[in-house]
Design an enzyme around this catalytic site. Structure first.
Site, PDB file in Angstrom:
ATOM      1  N   SER A 134      43.364 114.799   5.789  1.00 34.02           N
ATOM      2  CA  SER A 134      42.744 113.932   6.784  1.00 34.02           C
ATOM      3  C   SER A 134      42.162 114.729   7.936  1.00 34.02           C
ATOM      4  O   SER A 134      41.372 114.208   8.707  1.00 34.02           O
ATOM      5  CB  SER A 134      43.736 112.896   7.305  1.00 34.02           C
ATOM      6  OG  SER A 134      44.879 113.525   7.800  1.00 34.02           O
ATOM      7  N   HIS A 187      44.484 114.396  14.631  1.00 34.91           N
ATOM      8  CA  HIS A 187      43.288 113.614  14.344  1.00 34.91           C
ATOM      9  C   HIS A 187      42.242 113.787  15.433  1.00 34.91           C
ATOM     10  O   HIS A 187      41.045 113.898  15.159  1.00 34.91           O
ATOM     11  CB  HIS A 187      43.655 112.131  14.235  1.00 34.91           C
ATOM     12  CG  HIS A 187      44.409 111.800  12.997  1.00 34.91           C
ATOM     13  ND1 HIS A 187      45.174 110.673  12.866  1.00 34.91           N
ATOM     14  CD2 HIS A 187      44.506 112.449  11.814  1.00 34.91           C
ATOM     15  CE1 HIS A 187      45.715 110.631  11.668  1.00 34.91           C
ATOM     16  NE2 HIS A 187      45.327 111.699  11.016  1.00 34.91           N
TER      17      HIS A 187
END
Length: 267
Positions: A134, A187
């Site tokens: 991710s 992230h």
């Protein structure tokens, strides 16, 4: 769903998989192989390859490149593959296979990784380890958000106008709130680097096309490697032939997650 419609969907899915470019295929394969290796108990591949700020040294600098391939479990790997494949396929189709390899095995992985280590260690005083593809998902979402903002600056929702460039940030917040153990900082670092690349500030890190063309010609990569995309799309097109239609692919978000004391990049 009627049988014919089901068969049509299966045919479309198979056609899409068959047309995946080379680097995207290799990334998916390595993620799956890393998961398979992680099933055995003799060697802890997650502990070996995760991005752990406390374990980073000259001898273990390889972690900066290995952690996107390693996942907590099959579900984590599967969901990351679903999110990453269309985004990476679109990137490789646009920039070529060699450029994609150079960027994702280089600055587009090392920059967010080093940024995460610095912020986690010196700003947050933490030592949470992260793993999962991710990193690349949110980075590519950042790139796509800048691209979308240039052509469609706002997303209208009822009476609100939301800048399209903020969508990856909204997804980061949503994932952090909905999925326990996800790394908000990981992230966020990925999205920020994606923004910088999308705005053109990191394009200088890509190898010169003249050098890549020389390598392609010298090694005859177009003739030897199936599903290879030339850096010179104007001359060769995709897979060495001129494309007959425009190709588009969508993408979806993914996460960074915890495995015991660490965090994973994905649910």
């Amino acid at each position: 769903m009627p049988p014919s419609a089901n068969a049509f969907s299966t045919l479309r899915a198979r056609s899409y998989v068959v047309r995946l470019p080379l680097f995207t295929r290799v990334v998916v394969l390595v993620i799956l192989l890393a998961w398979l290796v992680g099933l055995q108990q003799a060697w802890d591949v997650r502990k070996w390859g995760a991005l752990d700020p406390t374990e980073i040294s000259f001898a273990s600098a390889y972690r900066i490149n290995t952690f996107p391939f390693i996942h907590v479990n099959f579900l984590h790997a599967f969901l990351n593959i679903l999110a990453l494949t269309p985004l990476l396929e679109r990137f490789e189709t646009e920039f070529g296979t060699l450029t994609s390899v150079a960027l994702f095995m280089g600055p587009l992985t090392t920059i967010p990784a080093v940024l995460y280590i610095v912020l986690e260690t010196f700003l947050l005083r933490g030592n949470a380890s992260v793993m999962g593809a991710s990193l690349w998902v949110f980075l590519l979402l950042g790139v796509e958000a800048i691209r979308t903002f240039k052509s469609n600056p706002y997303l209208t929702l009822a009476t609100w106008q939301i800048p399209t460039w903020t969508m990856p940030l909204i997804m980061v917040v949503a994932v952090t709130a909905l999925v326990p153990g996800t790394s908000f900082l990981g992230h966020l670092c990925s999205v920020c680097v994606g923004y910088l690349f999308g705005l053109g500030y990191l394009r200088f890190l890509a190898p010169p096309e003249k050098v890549l063309r020389w390598i392609e010609s010298k090694l005859n990569l177009l003739g030897r490697l199936p599903h290879y995309i030339s850096v010179d799309r104007k001359t060769y097109g995709r897979f060495g032939v001129l494309p007959s239609s425009n190709h588009a692919a969508g993408g979806s978000g993914m996460t960074l997650v915890m495995d015991g004391p660490g965090q994973r990049l994905g649910p």
